[in-house]
Design a protein around this motif. Structure first.
Motif, PDB file in Angstrom:
ATOM      1  N   ALA A   3       0.831  -1.207   0.000  1.00  0.00           N
ATOM      2  CA  ALA A   3       0.000   0.000   0.000  1.00  0.00           C
ATOM      3  C   ALA A   3       0.861   1.251   0.000  1.00  0.00           C
ATOM      4  O   ALA A   3       0.624   2.190  -0.769  1.00  0.00           O
ATOM      5  N   ALA A   4       1.878   1.284   0.860  1.00  0.00           N
ATOM      6  CA  ALA A   4       2.738   2.456   0.951  1.00  0.00           C
ATOM      7  C   ALA A   4       3.494   2.703  -0.349  1.00  0.00           C
ATOM      8  O   ALA A   4       3.612   3.842  -0.816  1.00  0.00           O
ATOM      9  N   ASP A   5       4.006   1.631  -0.961  1.00  0.00           N
ATOM     10  CA  ASP A   5       4.735   1.788  -2.227  1.00  0.00           C
ATOM     11  C   ASP A   5       3.833   2.389  -3.301  1.00  0.00           C
ATOM     12  O   ASP A   5       4.238   3.280  -4.057  1.00  0.00           O
ATOM     13  N   ALA A   6       2.599   1.892  -3.385  1.00  0.00           N
ATOM     14  CA  ALA A   6       1.676   2.395  -4.395  1.00  0.00           C
ATOM     15  C   ALA A   6       1.278   3.845  -4.116  1.00  0.00           C
ATOM     16  O   ALA A   6       1.184   4.667  -5.034  1.00  0.00           O
ATOM     17  N   LEU A   7       1.052   4.173  -2.856  1.00  0.00           N
ATOM     18  CA  LEU A   7       0.654   5.538  -2.517  1.00  0.00           C
ATOM     19  C   LEU A   7       1.751   6.534  -2.860  1.00  0.00           C
ATOM     20  O   LEU A   7       1.461   7.654  -3.309  1.00  0.00           O
ATOM     21  N   LYS A   8       2.994   6.142  -2.661  1.00  0.00           N
ATOM     22  CA  LYS A   8       4.096   7.043  -3.000  1.00  0.00           C
ATOM     23  C   LYS A   8       4.193   7.267  -4.504  1.00  0.00           C
ATOM     24  O   LYS A   8       4.615   8.331  -4.953  1.00  0.00           O
ATOM     25  N   ARG A   9       3.774   6.258  -5.285  1.00  0.00           N
ATOM     26  CA  ARG A   9       3.866   6.393  -6.749  1.00  0.00           C
ATOM     27  C   ARG A   9       2.654   7.088  -7.348  1.00  0.00           C
ATOM     28  O   ARG A   9       2.795   7.991  -8.176  1.00  0.00           O
ATOM     29  N   THR A  10       1.453   6.654  -6.961  1.00  0.00           N
ATOM     30  CA  THR A  10       0.245   7.133  -7.647  1.00  0.00           C
ATOM     31  C   THR A  10      -0.796   7.732  -6.712  1.00  0.00           C
ATOM     32  O   THR A  10      -1.830   8.194  -7.178  1.00  0.00           O
ATOM     33  N   GLN A  11      -0.540   7.698  -5.383  1.00  0.00           N
ATOM     34  CA  GLN A  11      -1.443   8.242  -4.367  1.00  0.00           C
ATOM     35  C   GLN A  11      -2.705   7.397  -4.166  1.00  0.00           C
ATOM     36  O   GLN A  11      -3.586   7.782  -3.400  1.00  0.00           O
ATOM     37  N   VAL A  12      -2.829   6.275  -4.861  1.00  0.00           N
ATOM     38  CA  VAL A  12      -4.002   5.402  -4.741  1.00  0.00           C
ATOM     39  C   VAL A  12      -3.531   3.959  -4.623  1.00  0.00           C
ATOM     40  O   VAL A  12      -2.608   3.544  -5.335  1.00  0.00           O
ATOM     41  N   TYR A  13      -4.151   3.215  -3.705  1.00  0.00           N
ATOM     42  CA  TYR A  13      -3.882   1.783  -3.617  1.00  0.00           C
ATOM     43  C   TYR A  13      -5.196   1.046  -3.369  1.00  0.00           C
ATOM     44  O   TYR A  13      -5.977   1.435  -2.492  1.00  0.00           O
ATOM     45  N   VAL A  14      -5.428  -0.002  -4.147  1.00  0.00           N
ATOM     46  CA  VAL A  14      -6.594  -0.859  -3.955  1.00  0.00           C
ATOM     47  C   VAL A  14      -6.087  -2.283  -3.771  1.00  0.00           C
ATOM     48  O   VAL A  14      -5.439  -2.844  -4.674  1.00  0.00           O
ATOM     49  N   ASP A  15      -6.358  -2.861  -2.615  1.00  0.00           N
ATOM     50  CA  ASP A  15      -5.960  -4.245  -2.379  1.00  0.00           C
ATOM     51  C   ASP A  15      -6.706  -5.157  -3.369  1.00  0.00           C
ATOM     52  O   ASP A  15      -7.885  -4.918  -3.677  1.00  0.00           O
ATOM     53  N   PRO A  16      -6.036  -6.197  -3.890  1.00  0.00           N
ATOM     54  CA  PRO A  16      -6.695  -7.082  -4.848  1.00  0.00           C
ATOM     55  C   PRO A  16      -8.030  -7.641  -4.365  1.00  0.00           C
ATOM     56  O   PRO A  16      -8.937  -7.879  -5.167  1.00  0.00           O
ATOM     57  N   ALA A  21      -9.724   3.065  -9.903  1.00  0.00           N
ATOM     58  CA  ALA A  21      -8.481   3.449  -9.242  1.00  0.00           C
ATOM     59  C   ALA A  21      -7.610   4.288 -10.168  1.00  0.00           C
ATOM     60  O   ALA A  21      -7.011   5.288  -9.737  1.00  0.00           O
ATOM     61  N   ALA A  22      -7.524   3.894 -11.439  1.00  0.00           N
ATOM     62  CA  ALA A  22      -6.711   4.651 -12.392  1.00  0.00           C
ATOM     63  C   ALA A  22      -7.267   6.053 -12.599  1.00  0.00           C
ATOM     64  O   ALA A  22      -6.515   7.031 -12.686  1.00  0.00           O
ATOM     65  N   GLU A  23      -8.592   6.143 -12.675  1.00  0.00           N
ATOM     66  CA  GLU A  23      -9.218   7.461 -12.845  1.00  0.00           C
ATOM     67  C   GLU A  23      -8.956   8.351 -11.627  1.00  0.00           C
ATOM     68  O   GLU A  23      -8.656   9.543 -11.754  1.00  0.00           O
ATOM     69  N   LEU A  24      -9.065   7.762 -10.436  1.00  0.00           N
ATOM     70  CA  LEU A  24      -8.813   8.529  -9.219  1.00  0.00           C
ATOM     71  C   LEU A  24      -7.354   8.983  -9.154  1.00  0.00           C
ATOM     72  O   LEU A  24      -7.062  10.125  -8.779  1.00  0.00           O
ATOM     73  N   ALA A  25      -6.440   8.097  -9.533  1.00  0.00           N
ATOM     74  CA  ALA A  25      -5.025   8.462  -9.525  1.00  0.00           C
ATOM     75  C   ALA A  25      -4.749   9.619 -10.480  1.00  0.00           C
ATOM     76  O   ALA A  25      -3.970  10.531 -10.172  1.00  0.00           O
ATOM     77  N   ALA A  26      -5.401   9.602 -11.634  1.00  0.00           N
ATOM     78  CA  ALA A  26      -5.221  10.693 -12.599  1.00  0.00           C
ATOM     79  C   ALA A  26      -5.752  12.012 -12.033  1.00  0.00           C
ATOM     80  O   ALA A  26      -5.153  13.081 -12.221  1.00  0.00           O
ATOM     81  N   ARG A  27      -6.890  11.957 -11.339  1.00  0.00           N
ATOM     82  CA  ARG A  27      -7.462  13.169 -10.736  1.00  0.00           C
ATOM     83  C   ARG A  27      -6.532  13.728  -9.669  1.00  0.00           C
ATOM     84  O   ARG A  27      -6.330  14.948  -9.574  1.00  0.00           O
ATOM     85  N   LEU A  28      -5.966  12.852  -8.851  1.00  0.00           N
ATOM     86  CA  LEU A  28      -5.072  13.319  -7.798  1.00  0.00           C
ATOM     87  C   LEU A  28      -3.787  13.897  -8.382  1.00  0.00           C
ATOM     88  O   LEU A  28      -3.262  14.890  -7.874  1.00  0.00           O
ATOM     89  N   LYS A  29      -3.290  13.285  -9.438  1.00  0.00           N
ATOM     90  CA  LYS A  29      -2.097  13.839 -10.072  1.00  0.00           C
ATOM     91  C   LYS A  29      -2.385  15.212 -10.649  1.00  0.00           C
ATOM     92  O   LYS A  29      -1.579  16.138 -10.529  1.00  0.00           O
ATOM     93  N   SER A  30      -3.558  15.372 -11.257  1.00  0.00           N
ATOM     94  CA  SER A  30      -3.935  16.668 -11.818  1.00  0.00           C
ATOM     95  C   SER A  30      -4.141  17.711 -10.723  1.00  0.00           C
ATOM     96  O   SER A  30      -3.771  18.876 -10.873  1.00  0.00           O
ATOM     97  N   ALA A  31      -4.716  17.290  -9.594  1.00  0.00           N
ATOM     98  CA  ALA A  31      -4.948  18.223  -8.486  1.00  0.00           C
ATOM     99  C   ALA A  31      -3.640  18.665  -7.845  1.00  0.00           C
ATOM    100  O   ALA A  31      -3.556  19.762  -7.290  1.00  0.00           O
ATOM    101  N   VAL A  34     -12.363  13.284  -2.014  1.00  0.00           N
ATOM    102  CA  VAL A  34     -11.248  13.866  -2.756  1.00  0.00           C
ATOM    103  C   VAL A  34     -11.617  15.240  -3.302  1.00  0.00           C
ATOM    104  O   VAL A  34     -10.823  16.186  -3.248  1.00  0.00           O
ATOM    105  N   ASP A  35     -12.842  15.377  -3.830  1.00  0.00           N
ATOM    106  CA  ASP A  35     -13.275  16.667  -4.370  1.00  0.00           C
ATOM    107  C   ASP A  35     -13.139  17.775  -3.341  1.00  0.00           C
ATOM    108  O   ASP A  35     -12.704  18.891  -3.647  1.00  0.00           O
TER     109      ASP A  35
END
Length: 459
Positions: free
Chosen positions: A42-55, A66-76, A155-156
């Motif tokens: 989880a920590a590794d993923a959060l540092k890279r994309t700010q989002v982690y979803v356990d399988p 998850a990918a859409e949320l990560a894109a929104r956070l990167k844009s924000a 997030v909004d």
């Protein structure tokens, strides 16, 4: 921890070059994936994309979501992190937030959906904890059981209020510095990072001072106009020494306020300005009482609703919109308005969201209000408001900068990393409670640990 296949041992320049290339591959994420699990993943993923979803949770929050949320956070470009986890032993509820924050190591806002619960906590430098909890609670109650809608709403709202840059803001710079570090330029890289952090803080302080300057200039101008309208001649036969002393005190306060504001270099320099204006207005009130033959006014703080109204004359019951009643000092006019069922004449300031009461305009107004009311009583007056939440948060950055957090034995958040920067395990532990399913920390299983109202009516 990343693992790589064992290779035959070699020596010489080829070995050195191979080691360097392997290091770069690992830096850029091209080496073999780690075999870590649970919070490490989880920590590794959060540092890279700010989002982690356990399988285990992809059936409820898909990879596309998850990918859409990560894109929104990167844009924000804000340090907001979201994890969707199962209720399992891999993610123990107790100390979940402190452990996750430690492993990610970035000053920011951390939101976790775990099983059927949702909770968010934050470093005070990024977003006051009370604000974080209110945003999370509102989102969770609005969309019971719906992970996507809850996280989207959280997030909004959170990115609008969170300070600092997202971890991906400087990702490319940080990774490009790694080859330089491998070549022995560690000192230059560290210097650049510190200079960037210092410049960002200076820019923030400069912007805050500019906002304060507009408000304080209005206060100084209003006081100057009061002096201009004053029909008082110190040399008149009916003027006595006490009246002349009050008049001189008001003039001196006006001059001091102007000189101090002209020399202000940082937001905390504003506090002496409003202290001078408060003293000057009390001198005018005393002068008016002497000239009219009335008893001298009691030495009281200014009117809470607008310090330009002058010294308060009574304590009245008042509640902010949606908040709990509290006793505040008021001038005669505002006390009469409230007694008649009317709203008080509130001081508003301009913000990016339009004109707002000063207590909802952000932490930059802490020194301005502190000069009028004093740091000791201010959090009590402002409880349940945005500024009150910030001042009462242990170690909050502006509270410490402007004199409201010193001497309380708390952690000084001015030392160390700012919002969006890496702090590792060096953070204020009081910003993060024990985790899920614990009565001390509270959970979001529908009632925020039993309170049901995010603080018992504070706001």
């Amino acid at each position: 921890m990343r693992t790589v296949p064992r290779r035959p041992r070699t020596t010489g320049p080829a070995a050195a070059l191979g080691a360097a290339l392997l290091g770069l591959l690992m830096v850029f994420g091209l080496a073999a994936p780690a075999s870590a699990s649970g919070l490490n993943d989880a920590a590794d993923a959060l540092k890279r994309t700010q989002v982690y979803v356990d399988p285990e949770m992809t059936g409820r929050f898909s990879k596309d979501q998850a990918a859409e949320l990560a894109a929104r956070l990167k844009s924000a470009d804000k340090p907001v992190f979201v994890a969707v986890l199962p209720d399992s032993e891999a993610y123990p509820g107790k100390n979940l937030f402190t452990d996750l924050r430690t492993k990610v190591g970035i000053v920011g806002v951390y939101a976790v959906w775990r099983g059927n619960e949702f909770k968010a906590q934050s470093d005070a430098k990024a977003l006051p904890g009370a604000s974080t909890e209110r945003i999370a609670g509102a989102a969770f109650r609005s969309h019971p059981g719906d992970i996507g809608a809850t996280v989207d709403e959280f997030v909004d709202q959170a990115v609008k209020q969170t300070k600092g840059d997202g971890p991906q803001h400087s990702t490319s710079i940080a990774w490009l510095l790694v080859p330089l570090l491998l070549l022995g330029l560690l000192g230059a890289g560290v210097f650049l990072l510190f200079r960037r952090a210092k410049k960002r803080k200076e820019d923030q302080l400069r912007a805050d001072l500019d906002r304060l300057r507009t408000v304080v200039d209005e206060d100084i101008t209003a006081f100057g106009e009061e002096l201009d309208r004053l029909d008082f001649n110190p040399g008149a036969p009916d003027a006595d020494d006490a009246q002349r002393a009050d008049y001189t005190g008001a003039l001196d306060a006006y001059d001091l306020a102007k000189r101090t504001m002209d020399g202000a270099k940082k937001p905390e320099d504003v506090r002496p300005v409003t202290e001078a204006l408060e003293q000057g207005r009390f001198a005018l009130a005393s002068l008016a009482a002497r000239r009219e033959g009335r008893p001298l006014p009691e030495r009281r703080v200014p009117c809470f609703f607008d310090p330009r109204h002058g010294p308060s004359v009574a304590d009245v019951q008042w509640a902010p919109s949606g908040g709990a009643p509290r006793t505040v000092p008021a001038c005669a006019e505002d006390a009469a308005r409230l007694a008649g069922g009317q709203d008080p004449d509130v001081r508003t300031v301009h913000t990016e969201h339009g004109d707002q009461p000063y207590w909802n305009a952000g932490p930059a107004y802490s020194p301005w209000a502190g000069g009028y009311f004093g740091g000791g009583m201010l959090p009590g007056l402002l409880v349940g408001t945005m500024l009150g939440s910030m001042l009462s948060t242990p170690g909050y950055a502006y509270a410490a900068d402007y004199g409201y957090g010193h001497g309380d034995g708390g952690h000084d958040d001015n030392d160390g990393a700012d919002a969006g920067e890496y702090s590792g395990a060096d953070f204020n532990g009081s910003d993060f409670d024990s985790g899920f399913g614990d009565s001390g920390g509270g959970d979001f299983g529908g009632d925020f640990g039993g309170s049901g109202d995010f603080g018992g009516g504070d706001f």
